[in-house]
Enzyme design. Structure first.
Site, PDB file in Angstrom:
ATOM      1  N   LYS A  26       2.282  -3.550   6.662  1.00 55.48           N
ATOM      2  CA  LYS A  26       2.633  -3.695   5.237  1.00 55.48           C
ATOM      3  C   LYS A  26       4.153  -3.545   5.060  1.00 55.48           C
ATOM      4  O   LYS A  26       4.784  -4.307   4.306  1.00 55.48           O
ATOM      5  CB  LYS A  26       1.899  -2.647   4.397  1.00 55.48           C
ATOM      6  CG  LYS A  26       0.389  -2.872   4.313  1.00 55.48           C
ATOM      7  CD  LYS A  26       0.061  -4.131   3.525  1.00 55.48           C
ATOM      8  CE  LYS A  26      -1.424  -4.412   3.460  1.00 55.48           C
ATOM      9  NZ  LYS A  26      -1.758  -5.697   2.866  1.00 55.48           N
ATOM     10  N   SER A  60       0.833  -1.200   0.000  1.00 57.39           N
ATOM     11  CA  SER A  60       0.000   0.000   0.000  1.00 57.39           C
ATOM     12  C   SER A  60       0.864   1.244   0.000  1.00 57.39           C
ATOM     13  O   SER A  60       1.960   1.263   0.588  1.00 57.39           O
ATOM     14  CB  SER A  60      -0.873  -0.018   1.261  1.00 57.39           C
ATOM     15  OG  SER A  60      -1.471   1.232   1.459  1.00 57.39           O
ATOM     16  N   TYR A  83      -1.471  -0.192  10.526  1.00 58.18           N
ATOM     17  CA  TYR A  83      -1.745  -0.844   9.236  1.00 58.18           C
ATOM     18  C   TYR A  83      -0.527  -0.716   8.313  1.00 58.18           C
ATOM     19  O   TYR A  83      -0.030  -1.708   7.764  1.00 58.18           O
ATOM     20  CB  TYR A  83      -2.996  -0.224   8.591  1.00 58.18           C
ATOM     21  CG  TYR A  83      -3.205  -0.642   7.153  1.00 58.18           C
ATOM     22  CD1 TYR A  83      -3.503  -1.953   6.819  1.00 58.18           C
ATOM     23  CD2 TYR A  83      -3.086   0.301   6.114  1.00 58.18           C
ATOM     24  CE1 TYR A  83      -3.681  -2.329   5.496  1.00 58.18           C
ATOM     25  CE2 TYR A  83      -3.263  -0.072   4.791  1.00 58.18           C
ATOM     26  CZ  TYR A  83      -3.553  -1.387   4.484  1.00 58.18           C
ATOM     27  OH  TYR A  83      -3.721  -1.754   3.173  1.00 58.18           O
TER      28      TYR A  83
HETATM   29  N1  NAD Z   1      -8.822  -1.265  -0.707  1.00 55.67           N
HETATM   30  C1  NAD Z   1      -7.801  -0.442  -0.541  1.00 55.67           C
HETATM   31  O1  NAD Z   1      -7.989   0.774  -0.477  1.00 55.67           O
HETATM   32  C2  NAD Z   1      -6.392  -0.985  -0.425  1.00 55.67           C
HETATM   33  C3  NAD Z   1      -5.312  -0.108  -0.620  1.00 55.67           C
HETATM   34  C4  NAD Z   1      -4.018  -0.604  -0.514  1.00 55.67           C
HETATM   35  C5  NAD Z   1      -3.798  -1.952  -0.206  1.00 55.67           C
HETATM   36  N2  NAD Z   1      -4.866  -2.769  -0.012  1.00 55.67           N
HETATM   37  C6  NAD Z   1      -4.610  -4.179   0.331  1.00 55.67           C
HETATM   38  O2  NAD Z   1      -5.157  -5.014  -0.671  1.00 55.67           O
HETATM   39  C7  NAD Z   1      -5.619  -6.237  -0.098  1.00 55.67           C
HETATM   40  C8  NAD Z   1      -7.062  -6.471  -0.520  1.00 55.67           C
HETATM   41  O3  NAD Z   1      -7.844  -5.349  -0.118  1.00 55.67           O
HETATM   42  P1  NAD Z   1      -9.405  -5.278  -0.382  1.00 55.67           P
HETATM   43  O4  NAD Z   1      -9.771  -3.845  -0.444  1.00 55.67           O
HETATM   44  O5  NAD Z   1      -9.770  -6.175  -1.475  1.00 55.67           O
HETATM   45  O6  NAD Z   1      -9.910  -5.854   1.009  1.00 55.67           O
HETATM   46  P2  NAD Z   1     -11.108  -6.869   1.320  1.00 55.67           P
HETATM   47  O7  NAD Z   1     -11.318  -6.829   2.795  1.00 55.67           O
HETATM   48  O8  NAD Z   1     -12.254  -6.602   0.435  1.00 55.67           O
HETATM   49  O9  NAD Z   1     -10.454  -8.271   0.901  1.00 55.67           O
HETATM   50  C9  NAD Z   1      -9.645  -9.023   1.776  1.00 55.67           C
HETATM   51  C10 NAD Z   1     -10.145 -10.458   1.740  1.00 55.67           C
HETATM   52  O10 NAD Z   1      -9.329 -11.242   2.611  1.00 55.67           O
HETATM   53  C11 NAD Z   1     -10.173 -12.120   3.366  1.00 55.67           C
HETATM   54  N3  NAD Z   1      -9.460 -12.442   4.621  1.00 55.67           N
HETATM   55  C12 NAD Z   1      -9.179 -11.625   5.654  1.00 55.67           C
HETATM   56  N4  NAD Z   1      -8.533 -12.305   6.613  1.00 55.67           N
HETATM   57  C13 NAD Z   1      -8.393 -13.582   6.157  1.00 55.67           C
HETATM   58  C14 NAD Z   1      -7.801 -14.763   6.711  1.00 55.67           C
HETATM   59  N5  NAD Z   1      -7.232 -14.784   7.930  1.00 55.67           N
HETATM   60  N6  NAD Z   1      -7.827 -15.905   5.974  1.00 55.67           N
HETATM   61  C15 NAD Z   1      -8.422 -15.916   4.751  1.00 55.67           C
HETATM   62  N7  NAD Z   1      -9.001 -14.824   4.182  1.00 55.67           N
HETATM   63  C16 NAD Z   1      -8.980 -13.672   4.894  1.00 55.67           C
HETATM   64  C17 NAD Z   1     -11.461 -11.335   3.578  1.00 55.67           C
HETATM   65  O11 NAD Z   1     -12.571 -12.166   3.833  1.00 55.67           O
HETATM   66  C18 NAD Z   1     -11.590 -10.599   2.233  1.00 55.67           C
HETATM   67  O12 NAD Z   1     -12.335 -11.364   1.303  1.00 55.67           O
HETATM   68  C19 NAD Z   1      -5.432  -6.112   1.411  1.00 55.67           C
HETATM   69  O13 NAD Z   1      -4.244  -6.774   1.763  1.00 55.67           O
HETATM   70  C20 NAD Z   1      -5.297  -4.619   1.621  1.00 55.67           C
HETATM   71  O14 NAD Z   1      -4.524  -4.308   2.745  1.00 55.67           O
HETATM   72  C21 NAD Z   1      -6.161  -2.321  -0.125  1.00 55.67           C
END
Ligand code: NAD
Length: 366
Positions: free
Chosen positions: A176, A148, A172
């Site tokens: 990362k 991120s 957070y």
């Molecule tokens: N959305 C954003 O703004 C953003 C920005 C930068 C980085 N990210 C990173 O991208 C990744 C995906 O983000 P997103 O927005 O799709 O989030 P999201 O919460 O929609 O998706 C994460 C998924 O991981 C699953 N999950 C969580 N803990 C788990 C575990 N212990 N075992 C199995 N599954 C598990 C959740 O059920 C979910 O489906 C994350 O790592 C997040 O930190 C997101």
């Protein structure tokens, strides 16, 4: 075509990436514990990719539900499981060799990470370590990590290059940065007897929007912490007004400027990253995924109103702790290393986000 394991594939970015990877011809195994994801997201992905459901099964433990889709030689399997448990992860490697892992599973809310830091270190750091260990046990050494732009904290120079210091300002971002460090250590660990790792740390800026079908999108739990879902809820009357935090930043209209990237552009960036890793010798890539363009909160509101012919009432509030004035990517390294760049503009982002919201006002829980 490759066999890919997608952790967290039933979530927002993971589900869009699953669709992009299937459309590129790859076969997928998805593992998700559904803590913030939905089986319906993967059902919709399978439908959009033209796959037919083959079977649904449950093992002795309820945690291990499985769903299978197929079309010709291409398959998609969804496993219910927790990435922190080696036995759950091992299920994904049981029936087929996995060529690469794209690791999305994790917790992602900055404010929650301040309140519950141990949860974030547990899922994001210990969970990632567990995924890497099971990969090594199964001789799979190609890994794409969801990092991120939060790792940059308050960057001094904008646009932000990958060489900017990593100085996260909340738990957070710290988790990362810690996983990125673990990956650098791992990349440096290979010797003559050890095959090397192929790793990409992808630093996302602000993912927004939805697939153009309106069938998959962002489904936040409770009060959304991202701008576009909030704008959609205000436009549809689910909330009275958008709270804009800070109108005295050093930006043209005083509101914060961010680099918004359409989630399908981001998904295609993952496809380019994994194919690049699989085609090249072992290496570690650290890449910004952003558009390189900044838009203020008020510009987003205006673009949304203009594109969708709706009204988004807003009120200006004081700044939130930990926010910064401007965060915009320098995406030139991703462009040269992956041959990838964003192609969807702000109007497309606003139109697609609104279509998803109108078709699914309560997300997947219809
Ligand atoms: N959305 C954003 O703004 C953003 C920005 C930068 C980085 N990210 C990173 O991208 C990744 C995906 O983000 P997103 O927005 O799709 O989030 P999201 O919460 O929609 O998706 C994460 C998924 O991981 C699953 N999950 C969580 N803990 C788990 C575990 N212990 N075992 C199995 N599954 C598990 C959740 O059920 C979910 O489906 C994350 O790592 C997040 O930190 C997101």
């Amino acid at each position: 075509m490759a066999n890919l394991l997608i952790t967290g594939g039933a979530g927002y970015i993971g589900s869009h990436t699953c669709l992009a990877l299937l459309q590129m011809g790859h076969s997928l195994v998805v593992i998700d514990d559904f803590s913030n994801g939905s089986v319906d997201a993967i059902r919709a992905v399978a439908r959009l990719a033209g796959l037919q459901q083959r079977s649904r099964s449950a093992s002795g433990q309820a945690r291990h539900h499985q769903w299978h889709w197929q079309q010709g030689g291409q398959h998609l399997t969804l496993l219910e499981g927790d990435i922190r448990l080696a036995a759950d992860l091992q299920l994904a490697f049981e029936d087929q060799a996995i060529d690469a892992v794209l690791h999305f599973a994790g917790l992602k809310a900055v404010a929650e990470s301040v309140a519950k830091p141990l949860d974030y270190w547990n899922v994001n750091v210990a969970g990632s370590r567990q995924v890497l260990e099971v990969m090594a046990d199964n001789h799979c050494r190609t890994f794409v990590f969801s990092s991120s732009a939060t790792v940059y904290g308050m960057a001094e120079r904008v646009p932000i290059a990958e060489t900017s210091p990593v100085q996260p300002i909340n738990p957070y971002g710290q988790t990362k940065a810690a996983v990125e460090q673990m990956l650098r250590d791992l990349a440096a660990s290979s010797g003559p007897a050890e095959p090397g790792w192929r790793i990409a740390c992808l630093r996302y800026f602000n993912p927004v929007g939805a697939h153009e079908s309106g069938a998959i999108g962002e489904d936040p739990d409770g009060v959304p912490s991202n701008l576009l879902p909030l704008i959609c809820q205000v436009a549809s009357g689910q909330r009275p007004a958008l709270q804009v935090y800070g109108s005295d930043w050093a930006t043209p209209d005083g509101t914060g400027v961010r680099d918004y990237i359409h989630v399908m552009d981001l998904a295609e960036g993952h496809g380019a990253a994994v194919e690049t890793l699989l085609a090249e010798p072992p290496q570690l890539l650290t890449l910004n995924l952003g558009s390189g363009r900044g838009h203020s909160v008020l510009q987003m509101v205006q673009a949304f109103e203009h594109t969708n012919g709706t009204s988004v009432p807003y009120e200006l509030c004081s700044r939130r702790a930990g926010d910064s004035a401007v965060s915009v990517a320098d995406p030139s390294v991703a462009r040269s290393r992956l041959g990838w760049q964003t192609s969807r503009d702000l109007a497309t982002i606003c139109r697609d986000a609104w279509r998803w919201h109108q078709q699914n006002p309560s997300g997947y829980a219809q």
